[in-house]
Design a protein around this motif. Structure first.
Motif, PDB file in Angstrom:
ATOM      1  N   MET A   1      25.016  28.992  38.399  1.00 51.53           N
ATOM      2  CA  MET A   1      25.547  27.998  37.473  1.00 51.53           C
ATOM      3  C   MET A   1      24.723  26.730  37.620  1.00 51.53           C
ATOM      4  N   ALA A   2      24.270  26.162  36.495  1.00 47.12           N
ATOM      5  CA  ALA A   2      23.429  24.961  36.504  1.00 47.12           C
ATOM      6  C   ALA A   2      24.210  23.769  35.958  1.00 47.12           C
ATOM      7  N   PHE A   3      24.001  22.594  36.565  1.00 42.56           N
ATOM      8  CA  PHE A   3      24.681  21.362  36.173  1.00 42.56           C
ATOM      9  C   PHE A   3      23.620  20.299  35.880  1.00 42.56           C
ATOM     10  N   SER A   4      23.661  19.746  34.683  1.00 41.56           N
ATOM     11  CA  SER A   4      22.633  18.797  34.253  1.00 41.56           C
ATOM     12  C   SER A   4      23.123  17.360  34.197  1.00 41.56           C
ATOM     13  N   ARG A   5      24.394  17.134  34.558  1.00 42.17           N
ATOM     14  CA  ARG A   5      24.945  15.785  34.532  1.00 42.17           C
ATOM     15  C   ARG A   5      25.607  15.476  35.869  1.00 42.17           C
ATOM     16  N   THR A   6      25.613  14.226  36.220  1.00 37.13           N
ATOM     17  CA  THR A   6      26.371  13.805  37.390  1.00 37.13           C
ATOM     18  C   THR A   6      27.846  13.695  37.009  1.00 37.13           C
ATOM     19  N   GLY A   7      28.674  13.807  38.014  1.00 38.53           N
ATOM     20  CA  GLY A   7      30.106  13.710  37.778  1.00 38.53           C
ATOM     21  C   GLY A   7      30.854  14.860  38.424  1.00 38.53           C
ATOM     22  N   GLU A   8      32.121  14.955  38.059  1.00 40.67           N
ATOM     23  CA  GLU A   8      32.999  15.941  38.682  1.00 40.67           C
ATOM     24  C   GLU A   8      33.378  17.038  37.688  1.00 40.67           C
ATOM     25  N   TYR A   9      33.209  18.275  38.128  1.00 46.23           N
ATOM     26  CA  TYR A   9      33.579  19.451  37.347  1.00 46.23           C
ATOM     27  C   TYR A   9      34.689  20.180  38.114  1.00 46.23           C
ATOM     28  N   LYS A  10      35.717  20.614  37.401  1.00 42.05           N
ATOM     29  CA  LYS A  10      36.808  21.359  38.049  1.00 42.05           C
ATOM     30  C   LYS A  10      36.966  22.734  37.400  1.00 42.05           C
ATOM     31  N   PHE A  11      37.213  23.706  38.269  1.00 41.13           N
ATOM     32  CA  PHE A  11      37.405  25.091  37.845  1.00 41.13           C
ATOM     33  C   PHE A  11      38.608  25.666  38.593  1.00 41.13           C
ATOM     34  N   THR A  12      39.165  26.726  38.043  1.00 39.68           N
ATOM     35  CA  THR A  12      40.177  27.488  38.783  1.00 39.68           C
ATOM     36  C   THR A  12      39.725  28.938  38.892  1.00 39.68           C
ATOM     37  N   VAL A  13      40.097  29.550  40.019  1.00 42.18           N
ATOM     38  CA  VAL A  13      39.847  30.976  40.249  1.00 42.18           C
ATOM     39  C   VAL A  13      41.195  31.635  40.489  1.00 42.18           C
ATOM     40  N   ASN A  14      41.462  32.705  39.762  1.00 41.41           N
ATOM     41  CA  ASN A  14      42.690  33.467  39.994  1.00 41.41           C
ATOM     42  C   ASN A  14      42.429  34.950  39.755  1.00 41.41           C
TER      43      ASN A  14
ATOM     44  N   MET B   1      41.528  51.671  48.688  1.00 39.52           N
ATOM     45  CA  MET B   1      41.430  51.603  47.227  1.00 39.52           C
ATOM     46  C   MET B   1      41.217  53.002  46.662  1.00 39.52           C
ATOM     47  N   LYS B   2      41.763  53.233  45.487  1.00 43.38           N
ATOM     48  CA  LYS B   2      41.533  54.498  44.797  1.00 43.38           C
ATOM     49  C   LYS B   2      40.144  54.489  44.166  1.00 43.38           C
ATOM     50  N   ASP B   3      39.639  55.676  43.874  1.00 40.16           N
ATOM     51  CA  ASP B   3      38.266  55.786  43.359  1.00 40.16           C
ATOM     52  C   ASP B   3      38.046  54.968  42.097  1.00 40.16           C
ATOM     53  N   ASP B   4      39.028  54.964  41.205  1.00 38.72           N
ATOM     54  CA  ASP B   4      38.861  54.271  39.919  1.00 38.72           C
ATOM     55  C   ASP B   4      39.532  52.901  39.895  1.00 38.72           C
ATOM     56  N   GLU B   5      39.959  52.432  41.041  1.00 38.98           N
ATOM     57  CA  GLU B   5      40.686  51.166  41.116  1.00 38.98           C
ATOM     58  C   GLU B   5      39.710  49.992  41.193  1.00 38.98           C
ATOM     59  N   LYS B   6      40.071  48.887  40.535  1.00 36.30           N
ATOM     60  CA  LYS B   6      39.254  47.685  40.573  1.00 36.30           C
ATOM     61  C   LYS B   6      40.158  46.462  40.671  1.00 36.30           C
ATOM     62  N   PHE B   7      39.621  45.410  41.270  1.00 32.47           N
ATOM     63  CA  PHE B   7      40.286  44.114  41.282  1.00 32.47           C
ATOM     64  C   PHE B   7      39.414  43.129  40.514  1.00 32.47           C
ATOM     65  N   TYR B   8      40.059  42.261  39.725  1.00 30.61           N
ATOM     66  CA  TYR B   8      39.337  41.358  38.831  1.00 30.61           C
ATOM     67  C   TYR B   8      39.674  39.898  39.145  1.00 30.61           C
ATOM     68  N   PHE B   9      38.658  39.040  39.023  1.00 32.83           N
ATOM     69  CA  PHE B   9      38.849  37.618  39.290  1.00 32.83           C
ATOM     70  C   PHE B   9      38.233  36.795  38.156  1.00 32.83           C
ATOM     71  N   GLN B  10      38.911  35.717  37.834  1.00 35.64           N
ATOM     72  CA  GLN B  10      38.567  34.913  36.659  1.00 35.64           C
ATOM     73  C   GLN B  10      38.251  33.477  37.070  1.00 35.64           C
ATOM     74  N   LEU B  11      37.132  32.969  36.539  1.00 36.95           N
ATOM     75  CA  LEU B  11      36.750  31.570  36.728  1.00 36.95           C
ATOM     76  C   LEU B  11      36.887  30.846  35.398  1.00 36.95           C
ATOM     77  N   ILE B  12      37.690  29.790  35.382  1.00 39.63           N
ATOM     78  CA  ILE B  12      37.893  28.989  34.178  1.00 39.63           C
ATOM     79  C   ILE B  12      37.546  27.540  34.483  1.00 39.63           C
ATOM     80  N   GLN B  13      36.796  26.907  33.598  1.00 41.32           N
ATOM     81  CA  GLN B  13      36.544  25.481  33.752  1.00 41.32           C
ATOM     82  C   GLN B  13      37.681  24.709  33.114  1.00 41.32           C
ATOM     83  N   ILE B  14      38.222  23.740  33.855  1.00 43.46           N
ATOM     84  CA  ILE B  14      39.345  22.965  33.321  1.00 43.46           C
ATOM     85  C   ILE B  14      38.960  21.528  32.991  1.00 43.46           C
ATOM     86  N   SER B  15      37.834  21.056  33.539  1.00 41.90           N
ATOM     87  CA  SER B  15      37.407  19.700  33.170  1.00 41.90           C
ATOM     88  C   SER B  15      35.955  19.497  33.583  1.00 41.90           C
TER      89      SER B  15
END
Length: 300
Positions: free
Chosen positions: A82-95, A28-42
């Motif tokens: 990350m805190a979850f206060s309800r039962t059920g299913e949560y979906k996220f994507t990482v890219n 990697m170059k000195d000023d180079e960075k890689f970025y990752f995103q977490l989005i909740q979809i449901s």
């Protein structure tokens, strides 16, 4: 009146939504960075009438990897507590994403030798009540490209660079031959190019010779008039890629014709030898260049 209110399920530390980034081909170059995103979809439905879901992320979460974090071509990342206060299913994507120049982020695009991983990882968080006063979160990962990895989000970026020494190295090298006082008959003089080890350049004899084709290792002159100098273009098919960066390939160019009073009466063959050192440099943008040094190591 008793009220049952279990504690939130919290993803933290090793249980946080996480992933690994690998990067091969260069550092990697000195000023180079890689970025990752977490989005909740449901999330679990909290209002049946409106269909409203429990969305614990109101905007994407972004994490970055720097050169210092990339060790031996690999770096881990996570999206924190990350805190979850309800039962059920949560979906996220990482890219993987890249800065868009306007303060936001956009899809990555290949270029300058960089091949980004198009993987999208779907993360499913299933929250249940253990009936002991705690909500419990179970996390699963599904990578659409790197499907064999099931315990995290996985992204593999590859850097590639290449050059053709004949086309981009100013035509490889040129071997010249001159015979004075009589015409030169085609094929009467023989030449060779042989690889030699270069310890400081991190190459072996085999490394160097593997770059050559038969037309380089052994060749003969073309016909020429008396006193005319002919040129023979060599190393035209040698190519380099990112794995050659920082290395130096070395060769000996020699005339192998033997003095022979019968076949070459009156001709004294040239015993000069030259060493050719080709230093390979990666420009860091998918292109490469070479530094070629030719040294006379044996006089005629």
């Amino acid at each position: 009146t008793n009220r049952y209110d279990p504690d939130d399920a919290t993803l933290t530390g090793d249980s946080a939504i996480h992933g690994t980034k690998t990067f091969t081909g260069r550092d990697m170059k000195d000023d180079e960075k890689f970025y990752f995103q977490l989005i909740q979809i449901s999330g679990p439905v909290v209002d049946a009438d409106t269909g409203k879901q429990d969305m614990i992320l109101d905007q994407p979460k972004i994490v970055e990897i720097t050169k210092d974090e990339m060790q031996n071509g690999s770096a881990d990342f996570n999206f924190g507590n990350m805190a979850f206060s309800r039962t059920g299913e949560y979906k996220f994507t990482v890219n993987e994403v890249a800065p868009d120049g306007r303060g936001g982020y956009t899809e990555t695009s290949n270029g300058s030798g960089m091949n980004y991983d198009r993987n999208i990882c779907t993360v499913t968080v299933t929250v249940t009540d253990n009936k002991k006063g705690d909500l419990v979160a179970d996390v699963t990962y599904s990578n659409d490209v790197n499907a064999t990895v099931t315990d995290k989000a996985q992204f593999n970026n590859i850097y590639e660079a290449s050059m053709n020494y004949g086309a981009e190295g100013k035509g490889g090298i040129v071997v010249t031959k001159q015979l004075t006082n009589r015409p030169m008959v085609a094929g009467e003089f023989a030449f060779s190019i042989t690889g030699v080890a270069n310890d400081s350049g991190k190459t072996t004899v085999d490394d160097a010779n593997k770059k050559l084709i038969e037309a380089d290792t052994s060749f003969n002159n073309t016909a020429a008039a008396a006193d005319q100098t002919i040129t023979m273009a060599k190393l035209q098919n040698v190519s380099f890629d990112q794995t050659d960066a920082g290395k130096t390939y070395s060769y000996i160019v020699d005339e192998t014709t033997e003095d022979d009073a019968k076949t070459l009466p009156g001709v004294n063959c040239d015993r000069t030898q030259y060493r050719v050192d080709i230093q390979v440099v990666d420009n860091g943008d998918g292109t490469m260049h070479t530094l070629t040094t030719v040294t006379k190591i044996k006089n005629a």
